[in-house]
Motif scaffolding. Structure first.
Motif, mmCIF file in Angstrom:
data_model
loop_
_atom_site.group_PDB
_atom_site.id
_atom_site.type_symbol
_atom_site.label_atom_id
_atom_site.label_comp_id
_atom_site.label_asym_id
_atom_site.label_seq_id
_atom_site.Cartn_x
_atom_site.Cartn_y
_atom_site.Cartn_z
ATOM 1 N N ILE A 166 -13.427 -18.603 -11.519
ATOM 2 C CA ILE A 166 -13.093 -17.618 -10.488
ATOM 3 C C ILE A 166 -13.555 -16.251 -10.970
ATOM 4 N N HIS A 167 -14.374 -15.604 -10.161
ATOM 5 C CA HIS A 167 -14.927 -14.315 -10.568
ATOM 6 C C HIS A 167 -14.481 -13.166 -9.675
ATOM 7 N N ARG A 168 -13.834 -13.487 -8.559
ATOM 8 C CA ARG A 168 -13.389 -12.436 -7.627
ATOM 9 C C ARG A 168 -11.882 -12.561 -7.435
ATOM 10 N N MET A 169 -11.211 -11.406 -7.409
ATOM 11 C CA MET A 169 -9.761 -11.409 -7.213
ATOM 12 C C MET A 169 -9.369 -10.234 -6.319
ATOM 13 N N VAL A 170 -8.671 -10.537 -5.232
ATOM 14 C CA VAL A 170 -8.117 -9.502 -4.358
ATOM 15 C C VAL A 170 -6.752 -9.117 -4.895
ATOM 16 N N VAL A 171 -6.543 -7.815 -5.063
ATOM 17 C CA VAL A 171 -5.260 -7.320 -5.562
ATOM 18 C C VAL A 171 -4.764 -6.186 -4.672
ATOM 19 N N HIS A 172 -3.467 -6.121 -4.482
ATOM 20 C CA HIS A 172 -2.884 -5.005 -3.742
ATOM 21 C C HIS A 172 -2.892 -3.778 -4.642
ATOM 22 N N SER A 173 -3.060 -2.633 -4.030
ATOM 23 C CA SER A 173 -3.147 -1.393 -4.813
ATOM 24 C C SER A 173 -1.818 -1.023 -5.468
ATOM 25 N N GLY A 174 -0.717 -1.429 -4.874
ATOM 26 C CA GLY A 174 0.600 -1.089 -5.412
ATOM 27 C C GLY A 174 1.174 0.201 -4.852
ATOM 28 N N TYR A 175 0.436 0.835 -3.948
ATOM 29 C CA TYR A 175 0.909 2.100 -3.391
ATOM 30 C C TYR A 175 2.106 1.858 -2.465
ATOM 31 N N ILE A 176 3.161 2.659 -2.652
ATOM 32 C CA ILE A 176 4.348 2.598 -1.799
ATOM 33 C C ILE A 176 4.623 4.016 -1.295
ATOM 34 N N PRO A 177 4.475 4.220 0.027
ATOM 35 C CA PRO A 177 4.747 5.563 0.572
ATOM 36 C C PRO A 177 6.201 5.965 0.326
ATOM 37 N N LEU A 178 6.433 7.226 0.242
ATOM 38 C CA LEU A 178 7.740 7.833 0.002
ATOM 39 C C LEU A 178 8.265 7.569 -1.406
ATOM 40 N N ILE A 179 7.531 6.795 -2.193
ATOM 41 C CA ILE A 179 7.871 6.580 -3.600
ATOM 42 C C ILE A 179 6.863 7.321 -4.472
ATOM 43 N N PHE B 29 3.598 9.989 -4.879
ATOM 44 C CA PHE B 29 2.782 11.052 -4.316
ATOM 45 C C PHE B 29 1.334 10.589 -4.388
ATOM 46 N N PRO B 30 0.568 10.714 -3.305
ATOM 47 C CA PRO B 30 -0.806 10.203 -3.307
ATOM 48 C C PRO B 30 -1.673 10.732 -4.452
ATOM 49 N N GLN B 31 -1.598 12.020 -4.754
ATOM 50 C CA GLN B 31 -2.438 12.558 -5.829
ATOM 51 C C GLN B 31 -2.069 11.938 -7.174
ATOM 52 N N TRP B 32 -0.784 11.827 -7.469
ATOM 53 C CA TRP B 32 -0.328 11.216 -8.717
ATOM 54 C C TRP B 32 -0.758 9.763 -8.768
ATOM 55 N N PHE B 33 -0.549 9.023 -7.663
ATOM 56 C CA PHE B 33 -0.912 7.610 -7.606
ATOM 57 C C PHE B 33 -2.411 7.434 -7.853
ATOM 58 N N THR B 34 -3.216 8.280 -7.249
ATOM 59 C CA THR B 34 -4.667 8.197 -7.416
ATOM 60 C C THR B 34 -5.056 8.421 -8.871
ATOM 61 N N GLU B 35 -4.527 9.471 -9.478
ATOM 62 C CA GLU B 35 -4.843 9.771 -10.878
ATOM 63 C C GLU B 35 -4.442 8.622 -11.795
ATOM 64 N N PRO C 32 -7.527 5.818 4.804
ATOM 65 C CA PRO C 32 -8.490 5.145 3.919
ATOM 66 C C PRO C 32 -8.968 5.947 2.712
ATOM 67 N N ASN C 33 -8.761 7.242 2.677
ATOM 68 C CA ASN C 33 -9.373 8.062 1.630
ATOM 69 C C ASN C 33 -8.816 7.826 0.238
ATOM 70 N N MET C 34 -7.514 7.641 0.110
ATOM 71 C CA MET C 34 -6.912 7.534 -1.212
ATOM 72 C C MET C 34 -7.486 6.350 -1.993
ATOM 73 N N THR C 35 -7.464 5.168 -1.406
ATOM 74 C CA THR C 35 -7.923 3.980 -2.124
ATOM 75 C C THR C 35 -9.430 4.036 -2.357
ATOM 76 N N ALA C 36 -10.179 4.513 -1.364
ATOM 77 C CA ALA C 36 -11.628 4.654 -1.547
ATOM 78 C C ALA C 36 -11.930 5.623 -2.682
ATOM 79 N N SER C 37 -11.162 6.694 -2.782
ATOM 80 C CA SER C 37 -11.419 7.674 -3.844
ATOM 81 C C SER C 37 -11.103 7.100 -5.221
ATOM 82 N N ILE C 38 -10.157 6.176 -5.308
ATOM 83 C CA ILE C 38 -9.866 5.509 -6.585
ATOM 84 C C ILE C 38 -11.101 4.728 -7.040
ATOM 85 N N VAL C 39 -11.641 3.911 -6.142
ATOM 86 C CA VAL C 39 -12.805 3.093 -6.483
ATOM 87 C C VAL C 39 -14.007 3.979 -6.812
ATOM 88 N N GLU C 40 -14.197 5.029 -6.055
ATOM 89 C CA GLU C 40 -15.320 5.941 -6.316
ATOM 90 C C GLU C 40 -15.171 6.636 -7.666
#
Length: 164
Positions: free
Chosen positions: A7-20, A22-28, A57-65
């Motif tokens: 198995i070479h591909r794995m889908v994973v959830h980002s783990g982001y939970i709103p209200l828990i 902060f997007p900037q902290w989570f991204t960093e 869509p920006n937060m998760t895309a910016s993580i990958v970028e």
């Protein structure tokens, strides 16, 4: 274990939970995690971050970028993007994620709960969305995630996406 099983591909959830988180902290913190995590992973491994509770869509895309590693890509769940957690049109998600898109979960809903309806049963303009995905991310693979696959498979065949 995945490598031993081929198995070479794995889908994973980002783990982001709103209200828990902060997007900037989570991204960093996510960027730091993925850069460290990928250091000893094989070159043929691919991890695909799936949107679950992200409202845009920006937060998760910016993580990958920011990680900037071909082993980390995105998995767009269009049903999640069309649920009550996001008021951003699915088309916007597709356009923003296309450069990093490796996989797509396709199902439909009515814009509220994540019901995993068939492709013809909801408010996502499915034919237009699939055409856009095919145009902007032609190498991305798709998984049908509806609760009952047969009607969606018939619909895909009628639209010319698959053969019966």
């Amino acid at each position: 274990m995945a490598q031993k099983l081929g198995i070479h591909r794995m889908v994973v959830h980002s783990g982001y939970i709103p209200l828990i988180y902060f997007p900037q902290w989570f991204t960093e913190k996510s960027v730091a995690f993925w850069k460290e995590f990928l250091q000893d992973k094989p070159e043929n491994a691919e991890f695909l971050l799936e949107n679950v509770l992200e409202g845009e869509p920006n937060m998760t895309a910016s993580i990958v970028e920011a990680v900037n590693d071909p082993r980390l890509r995105l998995c767009l769940d269009i049903g999640h993007a069309n649920s009550e957690v996001s008021d951003i049109p699915v088309e916007t998600w597709v356009r923003r994620w296309a450069p990093c898109l490796g996989h797509v979960h396709i199902h439909n809903n009515w814009g509220g709960w994540d019901l995993h309806n068939g492709l013809e049963d909801g408010t996502i303009p499915m034919e237009e969305t699939l055409r856009l995905l095919d145009e902007l991310a032609p190498k991305a693979t798709w998984t049908l995630e509806s609760l009952e696959a047969e009607p969606s498979c018939r619909w895909l065949a009628q639209q010319g996406w698959i053969e019966e």
